[in-house]
Design an enzyme around this catalytic site. Structure first.
Site, short mmCIF file in Angstrom:
data_model
loop_
_atom_site.label_atom_id
_atom_site.label_comp_id
_atom_site.label_asym_id
_atom_site.label_seq_id
_atom_site.Cartn_x
_atom_site.Cartn_y
_atom_site.Cartn_z
N GLN A 1 -9.95 7.18 -7.93
CA GLN A 1 -10.64 7.88 -6.84
C GLN A 1 -11.90 8.53 -7.41
OE1 GLN A 1 -10.23 7.68 -3.69
NE2 GLN A 1 -8.18 6.78 -3.44
N GLY B 1 -0.48 6.52 1.46
CA GLY B 1 -1.32 7.71 1.41
C GLY B 1 -2.46 7.62 2.43
N GLY C 1 -10.80 4.51 -2.15
CA GLY C 1 -11.80 5.46 -1.69
C GLY C 1 -13.18 4.87 -1.48
N HIS D 1 -7.65 -19.01 11.91
CA HIS D 1 -8.97 -19.46 11.44
C HIS D 1 -9.56 -18.48 10.44
CE1 HIS D 1 -12.98 -20.70 10.91
NE2 HIS D 1 -13.37 -19.47 11.22
N ASP E 1 -8.13 -6.91 -0.12
CA ASP E 1 -7.37 -6.97 1.13
C ASP E 1 -8.21 -6.33 2.21
OD1 ASP E 1 -6.79 -4.06 0.28
OD2 ASP E 1 -5.98 -4.18 2.31
N ASP F 1 0.87 -1.16 0.00
CA ASP F 1 0.00 0.00 0.00
C ASP F 1 0.92 1.23 0.00
OD1 ASP F 1 -2.23 1.52 0.11
OD2 ASP F 1 -2.89 0.84 2.08
#
Lengths: 379, 379
Positions: free
Chosen positions: A197, A98, A224, A343, A274, A95
């Site tokens: 964005q 930002g 976003g 788990h 993610d 990442d």
């Protein structure tokens, strides 16, 4: 070594879901995929052996903001990159930092040049620019480098959202320029993913998606979203972005989400996800299971000697009982955090694997519509 | 199912060290052995899979005081005992809880009948008697049940030490009587080990050792040492106890200790050890290694990309670097606690395994004298 490629292998007839394979210099990723978050270079409470053998993770995340502050890029460079430093040999996506600058750091100041901020750890002053963030991600050694963007909060005024989007686009050009003039750091290809964005405005999202698509990057991301807007709005804007992105490149919906968010995202054409939810919620005793959501601290589990999740083909989830895991949480044992994290991550990886099978079988949409109510119920 | 047996296989020529095999209904234990401490039913920060496959533990401890309070004997009985509850299928020894009543509980009151105390968790009132503690250990399902004793602090007045020892002996008789009138709980044999007390008075220790030996128990323990007395005094009294204990029964030195304490204890004829040190100190960043003691938080390790312990044949200690483990500690990552615990326990189990090899090879004393200065040095 070669740039990241994406092979589309199957599409669902009744939805926009796709199954594919991403190839990086650190190995292949079968999509759709969930990527466990290893913010500071460790997926919290999980060893690399467990990530690989038990959870069956295929790619993990690192975070530029956190890794830049600790251990710092000089240490990561001396190690030969994050893969060597933390022992995860598969693909890594970082990442851009930002989002963290605006959610974690103190005394932030945004300029055309970049973002000034103070570390949340020691108050030290730093500046992130598109150029410095590309350099840091090169030093971290990410296989997939995320563009430096500004992520406007929800809701945002139209004028602010548009200015922010334009800034993100100008920053994106600088990211591409910087990467073009700097070599891959450790002998393997580092691939930039730009980020759409535009907040929750259709014209902005469309314009941003088209701008990002025009860059012909190895993969594209949607940022976003999942920042507080209603779920239906998140789905609507995800669909809008996907419609404006190329079919032949992987699409990454950043920071999403619950198991049902992921299944709906897949149906809209997303390939990569993610989220800290499986680990963070796990550490708070919230388990996602094949039968629904479990608050394992609840007294009702005290004498339930059935497996954590009898329906999940994962060693730890089969081996330990709900009664034992509840006891570990009540007694504040560290093992509680470990087992809940293993788990939940195993469940997320199993879920996207099942999604892939159903896309390949051609019955994804009906499978998804059947399983979501089950996964959502509170046990 | 059969009572615990001990087969003596080798003795060292230049010391009292012995190598043997303890056989329980849950498997064999090669001695000398270190037993990881699983106080509340979990060896802290370590999964059962890691205990077995990575650390190579052969027997673990549980604690009566802690398990009685949480999850409580009714839950353990419903589970079918601690083995079923926590998934550890090897032998389990339970500490009697006497030590914890006097070190952890509140408002303790000692009578001939037993010990009244308030829980350190919720202040609830309880009474432990020799009989109730035998019943609880039966319910826990320990393979080795420890006698309920009083452990006098160091230093203690002679008169108090003598009265305490006499009480411990009377309680021991009640422990044996209770076990004789109650059956094994889950179909396997549960064996009582009596405990020598007598503080740091030679006549009392001798008398206590002889009294305990006269019981002809399956194994015998030495309590009340490693409670603050000088190391030389601990060794002196350990030797005195061993001289008065039968050769053909395993000897357990309770709560000991550092790697060098263990090696000296082995030289004096001890077969079994337990201590929270490898896990507790590990969680504080103190590592015991084949090359000496490491404070992994020290800045000197920030760029040391060598394995945690290159000399230790343990996957995790070879796989992860000192720089990475230091980073995890500095960044307060849970994985730091896991890796340090796995490493230290792997080291302890490796160390007693090496001791066994050297006893069998007949060079234990010289090996021990050579390695102790290495293990003690600060890196």
């Amino acid at each position: 070594m070669a740039a990241l490629t994406f092979e589309l292998q199957a599409t669902d007839g009744a939805s926009a879901a796709r199954a594919g394979t991403i190839t990086t210099d650190h190995g292949q990723i079968q999509t759709p995929i969930f990527m466990p978050v290893g913010t500071v270079g460790s997926v919290k409470a999980v060893t690399q052996q467990q990530l690989k053998n038990d959870i069956k993770a295929q790619i993990i995340l690192g975070n530029t903001y956190h890794l830049y502050l600790r251990p710092g890029t000089p240490v990561l460079e001396m190690a030969g990159g994050l893969h060597k430093f933390n022992g995860w040999n598969g693909p890594i996506l970082t990442d851009s930092g930002g989002y963290q600058v605006f959610s974690l750091a103190e005394n932030r100041k945004l300029t055309e040049q970049g973002a000034l901020f103070q570390s949340h750890i020691d108050g030290s002053r730093h500046m992130f620019t598109p150029e410095s963030v590309m350099d840091i991600q090169r030093s971290i050694g990410a296989d997939i480098i995320m563009a430096f963007d500004e992520c406007p909060p929800y809701p945002s005024e139209y004028k602010y959202a548009r200015q922010s989007m334009d800034l993100t686009h100008r920053w994106l050009d600088r990211c591409f320029a910087r990467l073009a003039e700097t070599p891959d750091k450790y002998g393997y290809t580092q691939n930039l993913f730009p980020i759409i964005q535009g907040s929750t405005y259709k014209d902005l999202r469309t314009a941003s998606a088209q701008y990002i698509a025009s860059k012909n990057a190895a993969g594209n991301a949607i940022g976003g979203l999942s920042v507080g807007e209603p779920e239906e709005m998140m789905y609507e804007f995800t669909a809008l972005c996907c419609e404006n992105l190329p079919q032949d490149k992987p699409r990454y919906l950043m920071g999403v989400g619950t198991p049902w968010n992921i299944l709906e995202g897949i149906a809209l054409g997303i390939d990569m996800f993610d989220c800290v939810m499986p680990t963070r919620n796990g550490r708070n005793g919230m388990l996602f299971t094949t039968g629904g959501v479990v608050n394992i601290r609840n007294k009702k589990w005290a004498t339930d000697f059935s497996p954590i999740d009898a329906g999940l083909p994962s060693e730890h989830s089969q081996y330990y009982t709900r009664a034992y895991l509840r006891h570990l949480f009540v007694a504040n044992e560290i093992l509680a955090l470990q087992l809940a994290s293993i788990h939940n991550l195993s469940f997320y990886l199993w879920l996207v694997g099942e999604a892939r099978k159903h896309i390949q079988a051609g019955d994804y949409a009906s499978w998804k519509n059947g399983i979501i109510p089950v996964l959502k119920q509170r046990l």
